[in-house]
Design an enzyme around this catalytic site. Structure first.
Site, short mmCIF file in Angstrom:
data_model
loop_
_atom_site.label_atom_id
_atom_site.label_comp_id
_atom_site.label_asym_id
_atom_site.label_seq_id
_atom_site.Cartn_x
_atom_site.Cartn_y
_atom_site.Cartn_z
N HIS B 18 0.88 -1.18 0.00
CA HIS B 18 0.00 0.00 0.00
C HIS B 18 0.91 1.22 0.00
CE1 HIS B 18 0.38 0.85 4.41
NE2 HIS B 18 0.72 -0.42 4.40
N ALA B 19 0.36 2.36 0.32
CA ALA B 19 1.11 3.61 0.11
C ALA B 19 2.48 3.64 0.80
CB ALA B 19 0.26 4.79 0.56
#
Lengths: 325, 91
Positions: B18-19
């Site tokens: 994810h980020a």
């Protein structure tokens, strides 16, 4: 880059400084004790010395400006002459910085003598006591508020106070100028005064009086912003919301800023959001500052784009449909 | 022509790339001159692009094929590999 620290928390101001700054606003005049103008006022609050005049000194806020209102006058005139002189003497030699007589009351001969003897300035105001107390408290809070001068250009853009800082030659003023043309208002160019507002605890940015509303544009010289762009293009004071730091590429690692990595900087005890932007030839810095400002505004509305995208991605990866929550 | 090296990795951290892991990945990858390509199935993105890595939707258990090309490619692969195997300091 760290701001240039000049002066932090002010520990005290002199009676002279107070008199100079407050003279007009509080319609003050000096009536006695002029030699004591260097006395220091250590506490911002204003004191009514009623109890002290009765002889009670076990607790006495002597570090503050002492204000005689109607009650003090009435009480003093109710005393016999000998007692009154004694009480006043005790009061004037208790290291107080100065005395203010409200309601334009006349100074007595005895008070004048004591003021000169102990170098305690006596000021007089036409104001009614309660209005004087309120106005003087606010003024003193502001005079004694922690202040700092930083190198940076301050603008207000779409309601957000933005300080553009960076080494000289990085294009602070040029960036600000571009934004002024897009509707921003200039607060100060190159040197910005910051102080902590006593009520909101926010940082207030303002220009240095002498150079305010002027900008130095390299190659052109000094310009007067309201003359060129109108009065809407300037503003005298604005809360600082966002610091944009212009850096050389290499000074910062901006390869990976998801959301500026939630960088904040503490100034005078207040945390301010800080975005660092690498200046590269050909990059439209004003455009980047504009986007940073808009994104800050969006976040203030409770909408964090980076976080929302991340949540959505995690949802998709754990088998969800990735709908915006 | 430079040598190309390809290696496969399994994503081990609970929330996948994810980020934050994507940012760490790019931060590491950007330190090298080598070209870094990351593949998952038919998707092929640059290892130096956050947006690219996020579109891979590389969840836990998925396999990533990383190809490096350039002088410092091997070193880059080793560091990125350590990042993935170290679960991006998550969990």
């Amino acid at each position: 880059m760290k701001p240039k620290e000049r002066s932090g928390d002010k520990l005290s101001i002199t009676v002279g400084e107070f008199f100079e700054k407050a003279q007009e606003a509080l319609s003050l005049e000096l009536v006695a004790g002029g030699d004591g103008m260097d006395n220091r006022i250590v506490e911002a609050a204003i004191n009514r010395p009623g109890l002290a005049l009765t002889g009670f000194y076990e607790y006495f806020a002597w570090k503050r400006i002492q204000t005689f209102g109607y009650a003090e006058h009435k009480y003093l005139s109710s005393l016999a002459v000998v007692a009154r002189d004694e009480r006043l003497k005790e009061f004037f030699c208790s290291k107080i910085p100065c005395v203010v007589l409200a309601r334009n009351k006349k100074i007595t001969a005895e008070m004048r003598k004591l003021a000169d003897e102990f170098n305690v300035p006596v000021l007089r105001t036409k104001m009614v006591t309660k209005y004087f107390m309120n106005a003087a408290t606010i003024l003193m809070e502001n005079l004694m508020a922690p202040t700092l001068k930083v190198q940076g250009t301050m603008i207000e853009f779409m309601g957000i106070g933005v300080l553009i800082e960076g080494k000289s030659g990085m294009g602070k003023s040029d960036t600000a100028l571009s934004l002024v043309k897009k509707g921003a208002a200039l607060v100060s160019d190159d040197i910005t005064k910051l102080r902590v507002d006593s009520l909101s605890r926010a940082l207030l940015a303002s220009p240095v009086e002498l150079t305010r509303y002027h900008m130095e544009i390299k190659g052109v010289g000094i310009i007067h912003v309201p003359s060129l762009f109108g009065v809407a293009a300037v503003r005298s004071e604005k809360v600082l919301n966002l610091i944009v730091t212009l850096c050389n590429k290499g000074d910062i690692d901006d390869s990976v800023s998801l959301d500026g990595e939630k960088l904040t900087r503490e100034i005078l005890g207040v945390d301010v959001r800080n975005v660092k932007i690498a200046v590269v030839p050909g990059r439209d810095i004003a455009n980047v500052v504009e986007v940073a400002t808009l994104d800050y505004k969006l976040k203030m509305l409770g909408h964090d784009a980076a976080k929302e995208l991340d949540d959505r991605l995690i949802d998709v990866m754990s088998g969800g449909r990735g709908v915006y929550r | 022509m430079e040598e190309m090296i390809t290696r496969e990795f399994e994503i081990l951290n609970q929330y996948g790339i994810h980020a934050r892991p994507a940012a760490l990945f790019v931060k590491t990858a950007s330190r090298f001159d080598a070209e870094i390509i990351v593949e998952k199935g038919d998707n092929r993105v640059s290892g130096k692009s956050i947006m690219g890595l996020m579109t891979l939707e590389a969840s836990k258990g998925s396999m990533l094929k990383i190809t490096v090309e350039g002088e410092d490619g091997e070193e880059a692969l080793a560091e990125i590999g350590a990042l993935i195997e170290g679960k991006f300091d998550e969990d």
